[in-house]
Design a protein around this motif. Structure first.
Motif, PDB file in Angstrom:
ATOM      1  N   ARG A  46       0.837  -1.195   0.000  1.00  0.00           N
ATOM      2  CA  ARG A  46       0.000   0.000   0.000  1.00  0.00           C
ATOM      3  C   ARG A  46       0.873   1.246   0.000  1.00  0.00           C
ATOM      4  O   ARG A  46       1.955   1.252   0.573  1.00  0.00           O
ATOM      5  CB  ARG A  46      -0.896   0.043   1.236  1.00  0.00           C
ATOM      6  CG  ARG A  46      -1.908  -1.071   1.345  1.00  0.00           C
ATOM      7  CD  ARG A  46      -2.626  -0.977   2.683  1.00  0.00           C
ATOM      8  NE  ARG A  46      -3.335   0.295   2.843  1.00  0.00           N
ATOM      9  CZ  ARG A  46      -3.602   0.852   4.025  1.00  0.00           C
ATOM     10  NH1 ARG A  46      -3.193   0.290   5.153  1.00  0.00           N
ATOM     11  NH2 ARG A  46      -4.270   1.993   4.083  1.00  0.00           N
ATOM     12  N   LEU A  47       0.390   2.301  -0.642  1.00  0.00           N
ATOM     13  CA  LEU A  47       1.051   3.590  -0.575  1.00  0.00           C
ATOM     14  C   LEU A  47       0.249   4.503   0.338  1.00  0.00           C
ATOM     15  O   LEU A  47      -0.958   4.692   0.158  1.00  0.00           O
ATOM     16  CB  LEU A  47       1.168   4.215  -1.968  1.00  0.00           C
ATOM     17  CG  LEU A  47       2.253   3.625  -2.867  1.00  0.00           C
ATOM     18  CD1 LEU A  47       2.201   4.260  -4.249  1.00  0.00           C
ATOM     19  CD2 LEU A  47       3.641   3.798  -2.256  1.00  0.00           C
ATOM     20  N   LEU A  48       0.931   5.059   1.328  1.00  0.00           N
ATOM     21  CA  LEU A  48       0.317   5.906   2.337  1.00  0.00           C
ATOM     22  C   LEU A  48       1.049   7.235   2.414  1.00  0.00           C
ATOM     23  O   LEU A  48       2.230   7.331   2.072  1.00  0.00           O
ATOM     24  CB  LEU A  48       0.365   5.234   3.716  1.00  0.00           C
ATOM     25  CG  LEU A  48      -0.128   3.797   3.822  1.00  0.00           C
ATOM     26  CD1 LEU A  48       0.255   3.218   5.177  1.00  0.00           C
ATOM     27  CD2 LEU A  48      -1.631   3.752   3.623  1.00  0.00           C
ATOM     28  N   ASP A  93      -4.410   6.789   2.856  1.00  0.00           N
ATOM     29  CA  ASP A  93      -4.066   6.081   1.638  1.00  0.00           C
ATOM     30  C   ASP A  93      -3.842   7.101   0.523  1.00  0.00           C
ATOM     31  O   ASP A  93      -4.606   8.079   0.404  1.00  0.00           O
ATOM     32  CB  ASP A  93      -5.188   5.119   1.266  1.00  0.00           C
ATOM     33  CG  ASP A  93      -4.751   4.074   0.257  1.00  0.00           C
ATOM     34  OD1 ASP A  93      -4.418   4.463  -0.896  1.00  0.00           O
ATOM     35  OD2 ASP A  93      -4.726   2.884   0.617  1.00  0.00           O
ATOM     36  N   LEU A  94      -2.829   6.875  -0.290  1.00  0.00           N
ATOM     37  CA  LEU A  94      -2.552   7.799  -1.392  1.00  0.00           C
ATOM     38  C   LEU A  94      -3.749   7.917  -2.330  1.00  0.00           C
ATOM     39  O   LEU A  94      -3.908   8.944  -2.998  1.00  0.00           O
ATOM     40  CB  LEU A  94      -1.313   7.328  -2.170  1.00  0.00           C
ATOM     41  CG  LEU A  94      -0.824   8.248  -3.275  1.00  0.00           C
ATOM     42  CD1 LEU A  94      -0.344   9.584  -2.702  1.00  0.00           C
ATOM     43  CD2 LEU A  94       0.302   7.593  -4.077  1.00  0.00           C
ATOM     44  N   ALA A  95      -4.586   6.901  -2.349  1.00  0.00           N
ATOM     45  CA  ALA A  95      -5.771   6.940  -3.204  1.00  0.00           C
ATOM     46  C   ALA A  95      -6.673   8.121  -2.863  1.00  0.00           C
ATOM     47  O   ALA A  95      -7.378   8.639  -3.737  1.00  0.00           O
ATOM     48  CB  ALA A  95      -6.548   5.634  -3.067  1.00  0.00           C
ATOM     49  N   GLU A  96      -6.681   8.554  -1.609  1.00  0.00           N
ATOM     50  CA  GLU A  96      -7.503   9.702  -1.224  1.00  0.00           C
ATOM     51  C   GLU A  96      -7.033  10.994  -1.879  1.00  0.00           C
ATOM     52  O   GLU A  96      -7.802  11.940  -2.034  1.00  0.00           O
ATOM     53  CB  GLU A  96      -7.507   9.870   0.292  1.00  0.00           C
ATOM     54  CG  GLU A  96      -8.205   8.761   1.058  1.00  0.00           C
ATOM     55  CD  GLU A  96      -8.352   9.091   2.525  1.00  0.00           C
ATOM     56  OE1 GLU A  96      -8.376  10.290   2.882  1.00  0.00           O
ATOM     57  OE2 GLU A  96      -8.430   8.145   3.328  1.00  0.00           O
ATOM     58  N   LEU A  97      -5.756  11.027  -2.256  1.00  0.00           N
ATOM     59  CA  LEU A  97      -5.188  12.234  -2.835  1.00  0.00           C
ATOM     60  C   LEU A  97      -5.078  12.162  -4.348  1.00  0.00           C
ATOM     61  O   LEU A  97      -5.313  13.147  -5.043  1.00  0.00           O
ATOM     62  CB  LEU A  97      -3.791  12.492  -2.243  1.00  0.00           C
ATOM     63  CG  LEU A  97      -3.686  12.540  -0.717  1.00  0.00           C
ATOM     64  CD1 LEU A  97      -2.254  12.823  -0.306  1.00  0.00           C
ATOM     65  CD2 LEU A  97      -4.620  13.581  -0.143  1.00  0.00           C
ATOM     66  N   TRP A  98      -4.702  10.991  -4.872  1.00  0.00           N
ATOM     67  CA  TRP A  98      -4.424  10.857  -6.304  1.00  0.00           C
ATOM     68  C   TRP A  98      -5.410   9.963  -7.047  1.00  0.00           C
ATOM     69  O   TRP A  98      -5.276   9.772  -8.244  1.00  0.00           O
ATOM     70  CB  TRP A  98      -3.005  10.314  -6.505  1.00  0.00           C
ATOM     71  CG  TRP A  98      -1.933  11.263  -6.084  1.00  0.00           C
ATOM     72  CD1 TRP A  98      -2.084  12.499  -5.520  1.00  0.00           C
ATOM     73  CD2 TRP A  98      -0.525  11.059  -6.188  1.00  0.00           C
ATOM     74  NE1 TRP A  98      -0.855  13.069  -5.260  1.00  0.00           N
ATOM     75  CE2 TRP A  98       0.118  12.214  -5.664  1.00  0.00           C
ATOM     76  CE3 TRP A  98       0.271  10.020  -6.669  1.00  0.00           C
ATOM     77  CZ2 TRP A  98       1.498  12.345  -5.610  1.00  0.00           C
ATOM     78  CZ3 TRP A  98       1.654  10.143  -6.621  1.00  0.00           C
ATOM     79  CH2 TRP A  98       2.264  11.298  -6.102  1.00  0.00           C
ATOM     80  N   GLY A  99      -6.373   9.397  -6.333  1.00  0.00           N
ATOM     81  CA  GLY A  99      -7.324   8.502  -6.975  1.00  0.00           C
ATOM     82  C   GLY A  99      -6.890   7.047  -6.855  1.00  0.00           C
ATOM     83  O   GLY A  99      -5.693   6.734  -6.850  1.00  0.00           O
ATOM     84  N   ARG A 101      -7.167   4.402  -8.897  1.00  0.00           N
ATOM     85  CA  ARG A 101      -6.484   3.759 -10.030  1.00  0.00           C
ATOM     86  C   ARG A 101      -5.015   4.151 -10.091  1.00  0.00           C
ATOM     87  O   ARG A 101      -4.137   3.300 -10.251  1.00  0.00           O
ATOM     88  CB  ARG A 101      -7.190   4.120 -11.326  1.00  0.00           C
ATOM     89  CG  ARG A 101      -6.601   3.436 -12.553  1.00  0.00           C
ATOM     90  CD  ARG A 101      -7.424   3.743 -13.791  1.00  0.00           C
ATOM     91  NE  ARG A 101      -6.873   3.092 -14.969  1.00  0.00           N
ATOM     92  CZ  ARG A 101      -7.414   3.165 -16.180  1.00  0.00           C
ATOM     93  NH1 ARG A 101      -8.540   3.844 -16.366  1.00  0.00           N
ATOM     94  NH2 ARG A 101      -6.842   2.548 -17.204  1.00  0.00           N
ATOM     95  N   THR A 102      -4.734   5.435  -9.962  1.00  0.00           N
ATOM     96  CA  THR A 102      -3.344   5.912 -10.004  1.00  0.00           C
ATOM     97  C   THR A 102      -2.543   5.347  -8.842  1.00  0.00           C
ATOM     98  O   THR A 102      -1.427   4.850  -9.021  1.00  0.00           O
ATOM     99  CB  THR A 102      -3.311   7.450  -9.957  1.00  0.00           C
ATOM    100  OG1 THR A 102      -3.948   7.961 -11.123  1.00  0.00           O
ATOM    101  CG2 THR A 102      -1.874   7.959  -9.909  1.00  0.00           C
ATOM    102  N   ALA A 103      -3.113   5.404  -7.635  1.00  0.00           N
ATOM    103  CA  ALA A 103      -2.397   4.916  -6.459  1.00  0.00           C
ATOM    104  C   ALA A 103      -2.118   3.424  -6.563  1.00  0.00           C
ATOM    105  O   ALA A 103      -1.025   2.951  -6.202  1.00  0.00           O
ATOM    106  CB  ALA A 103      -3.206   5.216  -5.201  1.00  0.00           C
ATOM    107  N   ARG A 104      -3.094   2.653  -7.043  1.00  0.00           N
ATOM    108  CA  ARG A 104      -2.899   1.211  -7.167  1.00  0.00           C
ATOM    109  C   ARG A 104      -1.802   0.887  -8.167  1.00  0.00           C
ATOM    110  O   ARG A 104      -0.956   0.015  -7.929  1.00  0.00           O
ATOM    111  CB  ARG A 104      -4.216   0.554  -7.608  1.00  0.00           C
ATOM    112  CG  ARG A 104      -4.201  -0.961  -7.736  1.00  0.00           C
ATOM    113  CD  ARG A 104      -4.124  -1.617  -6.383  1.00  0.00           C
ATOM    114  NE  ARG A 104      -2.756  -1.968  -6.029  1.00  0.00           N
ATOM    115  CZ  ARG A 104      -2.361  -2.307  -4.828  1.00  0.00           C
ATOM    116  NH1 ARG A 104      -3.212  -2.289  -3.813  1.00  0.00           N
ATOM    117  NH2 ARG A 104      -1.105  -2.629  -4.581  1.00  0.00           N
ATOM    118  N   GLY A 105      -1.791   1.588  -9.305  1.00  0.00           N
ATOM    119  CA  GLY A 105      -0.751   1.356 -10.297  1.00  0.00           C
ATOM    120  C   GLY A 105       0.634   1.671  -9.772  1.00  0.00           C
ATOM    121  O   GLY A 105       1.596   0.921 -10.000  1.00  0.00           O
ATOM    122  N   LEU A 106       0.755   2.783  -9.045  1.00  0.00           N
ATOM    123  CA  LEU A 106       2.048   3.159  -8.486  1.00  0.00           C
ATOM    124  C   LEU A 106       2.484   2.176  -7.398  1.00  0.00           C
ATOM    125  O   LEU A 106       3.660   1.809  -7.313  1.00  0.00           O
ATOM    126  CB  LEU A 106       1.983   4.574  -7.924  1.00  0.00           C
ATOM    127  CG  LEU A 106       1.777   5.684  -8.963  1.00  0.00           C
ATOM    128  CD1 LEU A 106       1.544   7.020  -8.266  1.00  0.00           C
ATOM    129  CD2 LEU A 106       2.980   5.771  -9.898  1.00  0.00           C
TER     130      LEU A 106
END
Length: 236
Positions: A46-48, A93-99, A101-106
């Motif tokens: 996970r990216l946080l 979670d980075l998804a809250e900031l970048w979305g 789909r983008t966070a999962r790919g990164l």
């Protein structure tokens, strides 16, 4: 095991930590103390984003493997696209900031890299290259407060009003300049103490009025004692 190195991004550090197993924090888990910084963290896939802390942080459900980039104070908001005050005392979670789909790919890209910390650093460098240039005034604020200059004198020397300094500090650091100054002073003292300097001498050299002042600041900003922190585990 914890290790860090300077990043190729000015003032930042790349770090990694392996705890061995994921799960509830144990008695050997070392708390993360306030330092005026924000981190982008890869944790078991996970990216946080770790926002600026105002007290000691101990993960309640730590991952087994971490990689991270710790930004210099005030530098992360421009790269991550969020004001620091919105993330104060939070891990999101980075998804809250970048979305999502983008966070999962990164996250998948970092997870699949042979050196996850280096992959995370590359991600940050690419993002930083597209971000606005860091504000030199904010860097000057950090440099002066880190050196022990009073907040009022810092504002006067930089030709900025107290209200404007406070507003810009909230966005960049997550809290006002007085809180940042206290945190940086505490870190100066703890660096000295952990290097073997007696607490009373460390307090004086860091800018505290005396050892009791240092003890009060430690308790207020972290909920810990200086002795307890210094004697604790060195894994982070």
């Amino acid at each position: 095991m914890y290790e860090e190195r300077p990043a190729r991004l000015a003032g930042a550090f790349v770090w990694r930590r392996d705890t061995g197993t994921a799960g509830a924090a144990g008695p050997g888990t070392r708390p993360v103390l306030p330092d005026g910084c924000m981190d982008l963290i890869w944790a078991d896939g996970r990216l946080l984003v770790a926002g600026p802390d105002t007290t000691a942080y101990v993960p309640r459900d730590p991952a087994a493997h971490y990689a991270g980039v710790r930004f210099a104070p005030g530098e992360a908001p421009g790269v991550l696209g969020v004001e620091a005050s919105a993330l104060r005392d939070r891990r999101v979670d980075l998804a809250e900031l970048w979305g999502a789909r983008t966070a999962r790919g990164l996250a998948d890209r970092v997870s699949g890299a042979p050196d996850r910390a280096a992959a995370l650093e590359e991600l940050v460098l690419r993002r930083a290259a597209e971000a606005p240039a860091p504000d030199p005034l904010l860097r000057a604020v950090v440099a002066r407060l880190r050196a022990g200059r009073p907040v009022g004198a810092t504002a006067d020397e930089l030709g900025i009003g107290a209200r404007q300094l406070h507003r810009r500090s909230l966005a960049a650091f997550g809290y006002g300049p007085k809180t940042l100054a206290r945190i940086l002073r505490l870190r100066r003292a703890l660096d000295l103490v952990t290097s073997g300097v007696p607490a009373a001498e460390a307090a004086a050299r860091a800018g505290c009025t005396d050892q009791a002042h240092l003890a009060r600041e430690m308790r207020s900003l972290t909920g810990l004692t200086v002795g307890g922190y210094v004697a604790g585990p060195r894994s982070a």
